[in-house]
Write an enzyme that holds these catalytic residues in place. Structure first.
Site, short mmCIF file in Angstrom:
data_model
loop_
_atom_site.label_atom_id
_atom_site.label_comp_id
_atom_site.label_asym_id
_atom_site.label_seq_id
_atom_site.Cartn_x
_atom_site.Cartn_y
_atom_site.Cartn_z
CG ASP A 13 -35.31 -84.01 -5.28
OD1 ASP A 13 -35.24 -84.21 -4.06
OD2 ASP A 13 -35.10 -84.90 -6.12
CG ASP A 15 -30.03 -87.46 -4.07
OD1 ASP A 15 -28.83 -87.21 -4.18
OD2 ASP A 15 -30.57 -87.75 -2.98
#
Length: 267
Positions: A13, A15
């Site tokens: 991922d 963020d």
């Protein structure tokens, strides 16, 4: 981590793992550099559909993280790929920004308000009541409803912003039609990423900061999962979930050496 097979490919991922409000998390640049130098195949995933991979590369570079556009996979790209597979060269009415409209253009979709095949909802900084009303009316007339991701809110320096999931709920309330969400936690997002880099679930790991999206998405796609504690899920919350990540670490900095440790043996 329970080791079944070596790790040949990495998904992560963006963020909460690599950056936090556009500032690099310590160790993130080293982690990406190590992946590139090692020759491991990898993708950086994001549910954010606002930006194109070129935009995101520039934003990451400004924070000190250097990776190629080709290593970025967004919910907008996954949505475009899904629609191309379902109904090639179709038409869509889109609420969203350049990340989504560019991805749909690139697969040959026509963007129109006139009897579109789909209403496609993504993130935008300026949700228009007029545009939402038009989407509602088109869905009532038979357009299929797609949304890039179910995230109800997103961060900003001033606080939370309504995101795709919240607006989708408004449209569903008005029409009675549920959207099909493409992004995490739909394992379709993960499987499209695996296909993108020709990876196999048994030799791929997913890194995320959220138990309810990243970890469950990786788990349902058959991947090993690593939770970092630099984002949404806190350490004391992990045990509340009925599933567990394969490993929990403080941050992505703890994973730099793991790239070599878990690599397949030399041929």
């Amino acid at each position: 981590m329970t080791e079944r097979k070596p790790i040949d490919c990495w998904l992560t991922d963006m963020d909460g793992v690599l950056v936090h409000e556009e500032r690099a998390i310590p160790g993130a640049a080293d982690f990406v550099t190590k992946l590139i130098e090692s020759g491991r195949r990898f993708l950086v995933l994001t549910n954010n559909s606002i930006f194109t991979p070129r935009d995101l590369r520039a934003r990451l570079l400004a924070s000190g993280i250097d990776l190629p556009e080709s290593a970025i996979w967004t919910s907008a790209l996954a949505t475009a790929q899904f629609l191309d597979d379902q109904r090639a060269r179709g038409s869509a009415y889109v609420i969203g920004e350049a990340g989504l409209t560019t991805a749909l253009h690139d697969v040959g979709y026509v963007l129109t308000e006139r009897a579109p095949d789909y209403v496609v909802l993504g993130e935008t900084r300026t949700y228009s009541f007029e545009a939402i009303t038009r989407a509602i009316r088109l869905i009532e007339k038979g357009a299929r409803f797609i949304a890039t991701n179910p995230d109800p809110s997103g961060p900003s320096p001033e606080g939370s912003l309504p995101a795709t999931g919240s607006v989708a709920a408004l449209i569903t309330r008005a029409t009675g039609v549920e959207p099909y969400f493409i992004g995490k936690p739909n394992p379709l997002m993960m499987r499209s990423a695996l296909n993108r880099i020709d990876a196999h679930s048994e030799t791929t790991v997913m890194i995320g900061d959220r138990m309810d999206t990243d970890v469950i998405c990786g788990l349902e796609a058959g991947l090993r999962t690593i939770l970092v504690l630099t984002g949404s899920t806190r350490a004391e919350q992990v045990e509340r979930f009925p599933y567990r990540p394969t490993r929990v670490v403080d941050s992505v900095a703890d994973l730099v050496d793991l790239i070599d440790e878990l690599a397949p043996p030399p041929a």
